[in-house]
Design an enzyme around this catalytic site. Structure first.
Site, PDB file in Angstrom:
ATOM      1  N   LYS A 133       0.833  -1.203   0.000  1.00 49.07           N
ATOM      2  CA  LYS A 133       0.000   0.000   0.000  1.00 49.07           C
ATOM      3  C   LYS A 133       0.872   1.260   0.000  1.00 49.07           C
ATOM      4  O   LYS A 133       0.647   2.184  -0.784  1.00 49.07           O
ATOM      5  CB  LYS A 133      -0.942   0.003   1.212  1.00 49.07           C
ATOM      6  N   ASP A 151      -7.104   0.872   0.375  1.00 51.31           N
ATOM      7  CA  ASP A 151      -7.174   1.082   1.825  1.00 51.31           C
ATOM      8  C   ASP A 151      -8.582   0.697   2.287  1.00 51.31           C
ATOM      9  O   ASP A 151      -9.347   0.101   1.522  1.00 51.31           O
ATOM     10  CB  ASP A 151      -6.831   2.541   2.187  1.00 51.31           C
TER      11      ASP A 151
END
Ligand code: SF4
Length: 251
Positions: A133, A151
Site C-alpha cells: 500500500k 485502503d
C-alpha cells in the site's frame, strides 16, 4: 436475499460498463480529491506515508511540519539517536517500529539509490517497513502509478459498488486493475477515499445523496436513485446486517 442480489445486479449492469461513469461522476463530485498528507518532496512523501500506518492523516499532519524542518535529508534521520527520532514521531503511534523502519529505509536510500526515493514498485518494496500500500501511494504520487491503492475506503466502496467480491486487498487490487483504465490508477483511489469519507460512510452511507445510487447494487436509495434530500436516517446498525451483493462475474 438471492433475488435481491440478482435484481440489484440486473439493475446496475456490468461493472465494465459502469466504471467510466463512476469515475466521471466522482471526479465531478470531488474535484479536490487528492492525498491528504502534507508533503512537498519525494522524501517527505515517503516518510509521511510510512508514518500514516495505523493512524489518521490528521495525526501525521500534526507531526510532520516540525519533523520535516528538522530532518531534511536521509542522513538527518541517521544523525540522531533512535530514541530522539522515536520522540519526534511519538504521536503517530507504533513509534519504535516506525523509527526503526525509517532509519532502515534511510540507510537503503543512501546505499542503493543515491539518497533519492525510487519510483519503481520493485525498488520501493525493498525498503524497510514499506509494504504494497505504501509503495503504491508513493509511486502514484510521484507520477508513476503501477497499481491501485487499496485502503479501508477503497475496499468498502469497491465491494458495495460490486467491483469486486474479494476481501483481500491484493485480490481487490487485481480486480480493479482489470476494469479501471490505466490512466486513472492514480486518481481512482482518491475518488473512492473522498467519497467514502463524505458520503459512503462505513456505518451509515448516505445513499439518498449519492451520485452513484443508480450505478450501485448496494444502494438503499429508493429505486437506486440519489436525491438531494436527506431522510431522517436509517436505524443505526441496519446497514451492517444487510447483505452487500458480490460483484457479478462479468469480466
Ligand atoms: S449508493 Fe450508497 S452504498 Fe452505493 S456508493 Fe453510494 S453511498 Fe455507497
Amino acid at each position: 436475499m438471492r433475488s435481491y442480489v440478482q435484481e440489484a445486479r440486473r439493475r446496475v449492469g456490468r461493472r465494465r460498463a459502469r466504471i467510466r461513469p463512476i469515475i466521471e461522476r466522482l471526479a465531478e463530485a470531488h474535484p479536490d480529491a487528492k492525498i491528504a498528507l502534507r508533503q512537498q518532496t519525494p522524501l517527505e512523501l515517503l516518510v509521511a506515508v510510512m508514518l500514516s500506518a495505523q493512524t489518521t492523516d490528521v495525526n501525521v499532519n500534526q507531526v510532520t511540519p516540525s519533523l520535516f524542518r528538522k530532518y531534511r535529508r536521509p542522513e538527518d534521520y541517521l544523525a540522531v539517536p533512535q530514541e530522539e527520532l522515536e520522540r519526534d514521531i511519538y504521536r503517530t503511534g507504533f513509534f519504535r517500529q516506525k523509527a526503526r523502519s525509517l532509519r532502515g529505509t534511510m540507510h537503503m536510500l543512501l546505499e542503493e539509490y543515491g539518497g533519492e526515493v525510487p519510483t519503481r514498485m520493485e525498488d520501493l518494496l525493498l525498503l524497510s517497513g514499506v509494504a504494497r500500500k505504501t509503495a503504491n501511494v508513493v509511486a502514484a504520487e510521484l507520477g508513476d502509478p503501477q497499481g491501485i491503492v487499496v485502503d479501508t475506503h477503497v475496499r468498502r466502496l469497491s465491494q458495495r459498488l460490486g467491483l469486486t467480491k474479494h476481501d483481500d486487498p491484493v485480490k481487490i487490487e487485481r480486480d480493479l486493475q482489470k476494469i479501471v483504465p490505466r490512466e486513472e490508477w492514480g486518481r481512482f483511489p482518491h475518488l473512492l477515499i473522498w467519497h467514502g469519507r463524505r458520503v459512503c460512510h462505513a456505518r451509515r452511507p448516505l445513499c439518498e445523496e449519492c451520485v452513484l445510487a443508480d450505478l450501485c447494487p448496494a444502494s438503499r436509495a429508493p429505486e437506486g436513485r440519489g436525491s438531494p434530500v436527506r431522510d431522517s436516517g436509517p436505524v443505526e446498525g441496519v446497514w451492517g446486517n444487510r447483505e452487500i451483493p458480490p460483484a457479478s462475474d462479468d469480466h
